[in-house]
Design an enzyme around this catalytic site. Structure first.
Site, PDB file in Angstrom:
ATOM      1  N   GLY A   2       0.637  -1.335   0.438  1.00  0.00           N
ATOM      2  CA  GLY A   2      -0.024  -0.173   0.727  1.00  0.00           C
ATOM      3  C   GLY A   2       0.521   1.581  -0.329  1.00  0.00           C
TER       4      GLY A   2
ATOM      5  N   THR B 215       2.824   2.106   1.880  1.00  0.00           N
ATOM      6  CA  THR B 215       4.609   2.710   2.186  1.00  0.00           C
ATOM      7  C   THR B 215       5.163   2.475   0.935  1.00  0.00           C
ATOM      8  OG1 THR B 215       3.963   1.357   4.501  1.00  0.00           O
ATOM      9  CG2 THR B 215       6.309   1.169   4.014  1.00  0.00           C
TER      10      THR B 215
ATOM     11  N   LYS C  49      -4.053  -8.090   2.126  1.00  0.00           N
ATOM     12  CA  LYS C  49      -3.494  -8.734   1.874  1.00  0.00           C
ATOM     13  C   LYS C  49      -2.181  -9.469   2.018  1.00  0.00           C
ATOM     14  CE  LYS C  49      -2.581  -4.100   4.182  1.00  0.00           C
ATOM     15  NZ  LYS C  49      -2.511  -2.973   3.338  1.00  0.00           N
TER      16      LYS C  49
ATOM     17  N   ASP D 173      -6.036  -2.762  13.000  1.00  0.00           N
ATOM     18  CA  ASP D 173      -5.251  -3.375  12.170  1.00  0.00           C
ATOM     19  C   ASP D 173      -5.546  -5.128  12.711  1.00  0.00           C
ATOM     20  OD1 ASP D 173      -2.990  -4.539  11.211  1.00  0.00           O
ATOM     21  OD2 ASP D 173      -2.167  -2.699  11.118  1.00  0.00           O
ATOM     22  N   ILE D 174      -5.644  -5.770  11.461  1.00  0.00           N
ATOM     23  CA  ILE D 174      -5.475  -7.432  11.689  1.00  0.00           C
ATOM     24  C   ILE D 174      -4.296  -7.851  10.965  1.00  0.00           C
ATOM     25  CG2 ILE D 174      -7.154  -9.720  11.103  1.00  0.00           C
ATOM     26  CD1 ILE D 174      -8.868  -7.264  12.552  1.00  0.00           C
TER      27      ILE D 174
ATOM     28  N   LYS E 162       6.802 -14.480  17.296  1.00  0.00           N
ATOM     29  CA  LYS E 162       7.231 -16.204  18.285  1.00  0.00           C
ATOM     30  C   LYS E 162       8.112 -16.492  17.529  1.00  0.00           C
ATOM     31  CE  LYS E 162       4.407 -20.601  17.621  1.00  0.00           C
ATOM     32  NZ  LYS E 162       3.589 -20.868  17.130  1.00  0.00           N
TER      33      LYS E 162
ATOM     34  N   TYR F 240      13.124   6.306  42.656  1.00  0.00           N
ATOM     35  CA  TYR F 240      12.322   5.787  43.481  1.00  0.00           C
ATOM     36  C   TYR F 240      11.431   5.449  43.780  1.00  0.00           C
ATOM     37  CZ  TYR F 240      13.738   9.088  46.991  1.00  0.00           C
ATOM     38  OH  TYR F 240      14.078  10.062  47.656  1.00  0.00           O
TER      39      TYR F 240
ATOM     40  N   HIS G  16       1.781  14.410  52.519  1.00  0.00           N
ATOM     41  CA  HIS G  16       1.104  13.110  52.344  1.00  0.00           C
ATOM     42  C   HIS G  16      -0.228  13.019  51.748  1.00  0.00           C
ATOM     43  CE1 HIS G  16       5.048  13.331  54.427  1.00  0.00           C
ATOM     44  NE2 HIS G  16       4.893  14.129  55.316  1.00  0.00           N
TER      45      HIS G  16
ATOM     46  N   PHE H  47     -20.579   8.633  59.337  1.00  0.00           N
ATOM     47  CA  PHE H  47     -21.147   8.465  59.984  1.00  0.00           C
ATOM     48  C   PHE H  47     -20.496   8.484  61.365  1.00  0.00           C
ATOM     49  CE2 PHE H  47     -22.884   3.908  59.743  1.00  0.00           C
ATOM     50  CZ  PHE H  47     -22.512   3.708  60.574  1.00  0.00           C
TER      51      PHE H  47
ATOM     52  N   ARG I 118     -21.615   8.213  52.058  1.00  0.00           N
ATOM     53  CA  ARG I 118     -20.082   8.518  53.176  1.00  0.00           C
ATOM     54  C   ARG I 118     -19.211   9.253  51.602  1.00  0.00           C
ATOM     55  NH1 ARG I 118     -19.273   2.220  54.485  1.00  0.00           N
ATOM     56  NH2 ARG I 118     -18.799   2.097  52.611  1.00  0.00           N
TER      57      ARG I 118
END
Length: 515
Positions: free
Chosen positions: A34, A36, A65, A125-126, A137, A215, A275, A464, A511
């Site tokens: 496409g 690209t 594709k 995207d598929i 993999k 940290y 705090h 309460f 509450r």
């Protein structure tokens, strides 16, 4: 082995032309699809189309594709398996050694205001995730790149040895699985919102790293700062830092708490936090007056704290802020004069949040809290109490001024760690009792902190009164009005104590525990 063939298909084309040109110079055949393919061809990079590999045209507006055996066999074949080599040769298939793919811009699409459902779905995207997962993999043999930031290292290794190292391929594969996981999580979240299912049977959340932190809460704890991929509104993750060193873990937590409190108010308001608890809150006719009230609430505790305002900081307020040590000042913006004053202080952090939402515009979000082995998810507490909602349960009605102060106190007490008691007078907090194991203890702390200002003040409780002892203490301190949720089996005891001392008391039916 060496990288001989690369399949390149990217939505974000940053750096792709130079990367592919260098690959071609190293003898790598570039296969593309496409847009690209069109770009590389236009830029004079040698490239062949995906249809030349599959023998099948791109169809269905490009939806199909790369979903083809000629592609995925080339990605998944185990190169040192005689059976796989024989199958590839028999079918006339060739290997693909490098995959460079980034996905359709789903996040960018659904971030647009008023995006249509159809447009969102079309940007799922598929083929891209399928290629990425296949290549990742099989990373023992295939290099897979999903991040343009990795182009340079891949090129360096190809130049020096013709292929990437196994360690690099492992690292890139791990990044791919994180990337596709995050992509799917965003899609899942989008569908959950569309269907009104915020708490589905399984929940996957994703965040993007903002920065590594030196940290965590303490120096021996490792930490990092992440944000939601689609973050909006005036919050710490989207704020622009204008001055000062990096934020710490505790800075971020405190800044978040300060913004949550100041967001309760439509009138000019300033909040000081220490705090994660408010140590001073004030409202006024302008932000300078609000700051003075917040400062005078507790001039001791504000030292080294976080200050948040819901209006632009101007020079007079900046001058006051510069007179004490503060870790952070957050505001929608700072005037140039205010910035010049505050930037003289080397260690102060200045964060511009942009315009804060009005109290009516605030929307509940889903908050995630980690527990050992799992997590808790709940809506953020954005409940607001209108003047018509509270119910007076005592013989004496609150005066208009008392009612104003009670509603002010109620907006703040919901942000104080439970058990919480808060005293207020004259549009400012005068005493805060936070995080105590019993409510009487919280009241004692708040009254002691008020140091005489309790007389004539109002009191807010996040939950309460289980008995009348807190009201007895309030009466002795001269408190004239109380707001609390009600709902205890001993409500009548508290009401009786309030009536005994002429205290006006409102119950809200809501509450605000905060743990």
């Amino acid at each position: 082995m060496a990288i001989r063939r690369a399949l390149v298909s990217v939505s974000d084309k940053t750096g792709i032309t130079a990367f592919c040109r260098e690959l071609a110079q190293q003898g790598v055949q570039i296969i593309s699809t496409g847009g690209t393919h069109a770009l590389l061809e236009k830029e004079g990079v040698p490239v062949i189309g995906i249809s030349d590999v599959t023998g099948f045209p791109e169809i269905l507006d490009g939806r199909v594709k790369t979903l083809h055996p000629a592609v995925h066999s080339g990605l998944l074949a185990i190169r040192d398996s005689a059976e796989h080599r024989e199958a590839m040769e028999k079918l006339g298939l060739d290997y693909i050694d490098l995959v460079v793919v980034n996905l359709y811009p789903f996040k960018e699409t659904v971030s647009k205001p008023n995006v249509s459902y159809e447009d969102a779905i079309e940007n799922i995207d598929i083929g891209g995730p399928t290629m990425l997962r296949s290549a990742a993999k099989n990373h023992a043999f295939v290099t897979v790149v999903v991040d343009a930031g990795d182009y340079a290292q891949v090129l360096e290794e190809v130049r020096s040895g013709g292929d990437t190292t196994l360690e690099t391929r492992k690292r890139l594969a791990a990044k791919v699985f994180r990337h596709t996981s995050a992509y799917d999580a965003l899609i899942s979240e989008y569908f959950a919102k569309q269907l009104g299912e915020p708490l589905p049977e399984s929940l996957t959340v994703t965040y993007e790293k903002v920065q590594d932190l030196r940290y965590g809460e303490n120096p021996h704890q490792q930490a990092a700062f992440y944000r939601k991929p689609i973050a909006s509104g005036a919050n710490v993750t989207t704020a622009k830092q204008l001055h000062g060193k990096e934020l710490s873990y505790n800075n971020i937590n405190d800044a978040n708490a300060a913004l949550a409190i100041v967001g309760e108010f439509d009138e000019p308001a300033v909040v000081a936090v220490k705090h994660m608890n408010p140590c001073g809150v004030g409202i006024g006719s302008d932000i300078d007056q609000a700051y003075v009230k917040a400062y005078e609430s507790d001039p001791t505790s504000i030292f080294g704290g976080i200050v948040a305002a819901n209006r632009t900081i101007e020079a007079p307020t900046a001058q006051r802020l510069s007179e004490i040590f503060l870790e952070i000042v957050l505001a929608p913006d700072f005037t140039p004069e205010a910035l010049e004053i505050l930037q003289r202080k080397k260690n102060i952090r200045l964060l511009a949040t942009g315009k804060t939402a009005s109290a009516a515009e605030r929307q509940s979000e889903w908050l995630v809290t980690s527990v050992e082995g799992g997590m808790l998810v709940q809506q953020s507490d954005v409940h607001s109490l209108g003047e018509a909602d509270p119910k007076v349960v005592t013989e004496r009605q609150p005066t208009p001024e008392e009612l104003k102060q009670l509603l002010f106190a109620w907006k703040v007490v919901k942000h104080v760690k439970s058990n919480a008691i808060l005293l207020a007078a004259d549009n400012q907090t005068v005493g805060v009792g936070a995080g105590q194991m019993n409510r009487v203890g919280a009241a004692r702390i708040a009254i002691e902190q008020a140091d005489g200002k309790a007389k004539g003040a109002v009191l807010a409780s996040d939950a309460f009164f289980p008995m009348g002892d807190t009201l007895e203490l309030a009466a002795q301190a001269g408190i004239t009005a109380v707001i609390q949720p009600g709902g205890s089996i001993k409500d009548e005891e508290s009401i009786a104590v309030a009536n005994k001392y002429g205290i006006a008391m409102i119950v809200t039916g809501v509450r605000h525990f905060k743990h």
